[in-house]
Design a protein around this motif. Structure first.
Motif, short mmCIF file in Angstrom:
data_model
loop_
_atom_site.label_atom_id
_atom_site.label_comp_id
_atom_site.label_asym_id
_atom_site.label_seq_id
_atom_site.Cartn_x
_atom_site.Cartn_y
_atom_site.Cartn_z
N ASP A 11 44.31 39.43 37.18
CA ASP A 11 43.02 38.75 37.06
C ASP A 11 43.14 37.72 35.94
N THR A 38 48.21 35.13 36.38
CA THR A 38 48.52 34.09 37.36
C THR A 38 49.40 34.64 38.47
N ASP A 57 42.55 39.75 41.87
CA ASP A 57 41.40 38.86 42.02
C ASP A 57 41.71 37.83 43.10
N VAL A 58 40.68 37.34 43.78
CA VAL A 58 40.89 36.35 44.85
C VAL A 58 41.32 35.00 44.30
N HIS A 59 40.63 34.54 43.25
CA HIS A 59 40.87 33.19 42.73
C HIS A 59 41.68 33.26 41.44
N SER A 64 46.11 31.58 45.39
CA SER A 64 45.19 32.56 45.98
C SER A 64 45.70 33.98 45.80
N THR A 85 37.02 41.17 43.84
CA THR A 85 36.46 39.83 43.81
C THR A 85 35.03 39.81 43.30
N ALA A 92 36.62 35.79 53.02
CA ALA A 92 37.68 36.32 52.16
C ALA A 92 38.10 37.71 52.62
#
Length: 215
Positions: A11, A38, A57-59, A64, A85, A92
């Protein structure tokens, strides 16, 4: 589930990442092997740490989380991913299912729910946020699916939604595992899905819809 469930957290928000890591690290039988902010960090660290479950995490700043999930699963046998998320986005969720994720959890859950979800996934099951699964079910226009399902189909779907394995379904139903596999093949054909994960998500959505109809 292994004696000690090894979990890795990905995350980009440090407070969220550290909070989740601390929560999970305090649980009996659960160990956080590492963290990443990352995609690049995750791809470098996770193959070395060899966790059982990765919470993603999604973002992320450089890509992605769903694509990360897909790439990790392609490289590491036995790994399982939970998408964690901030928003309950049906698109998603659909992408996460296609990527092979075993869980999709929205960040407004409480700590106990998150822990239970990760344990469920670590034990070989699947768990998807019921609100998002129900929305996805509606978006896919699956309302007619219930009409073509037999009572046996519905019982099988309910067990899939619980995350039971074929062996566990066979034991509960007093049939052979081969029989369960045959029943699943027929069920998937009726639902128009290819995998048990896709069927499980539909099962959660149908369960929520039926509950709403009863209420």
């Amino acid at each position: 589930m292994p004696a000690e469930l090894r979990v890795f957290v990905v995350d980009d928000h440090e407070i969220v990442r550290r909070g989740v890591a601390t929560l999970l690290g305090d649980q009996s039988g659960m160990h956080v092997t590492g963290e990443a902010a990352t995609v690049l960090q995750a791809m470098a660290r996770i193959p070395v740490q060899r966790p059982d479950v990765v919470v993603i995490d999604v973002h992320l700043p450089d890509g992605s989380g769903i694509d990360l999930c897909s790439e990790l699963l392609a490289r590491m046998d036995g790994l399982r991913c939970v998408i964690f998320t901030a928003t309950g986005d049906e698109a998603a969720l659909s992408d996460a299912i296609d990527a092979g994720a075993s869980g999709f959890i929205v960040k407004d859950v409480d700590g106990g729910q998150l822990v239970r979800a990760i344990r469920e996934v670590g034990a070989g099951g699947s768990l998807f946020d019921a609100r998002v699964a129900a929305a996805l079910d509606r978006r896919r226009n699956r309302n007619a699916d219930l009409d073509v399902l037999s009572e046996r189909d519905r019982r099988l779907l309910a067990m899939l939604a619980e995350g039971l394995t074929n062996k566990e379904i066979a034991e509960r139903s007093y049939v052979a595992e081969k029989t369960v596999r045959n029943h699943l093949t027929g069920l998937f054909a009726k639902l128009g899905v290819r995998t048990r994960t896709q069927a499980a998500v539909l099962a959660v959505g149908m369960r929520e819809r039926l509950r709403g109809e009863r209420d």
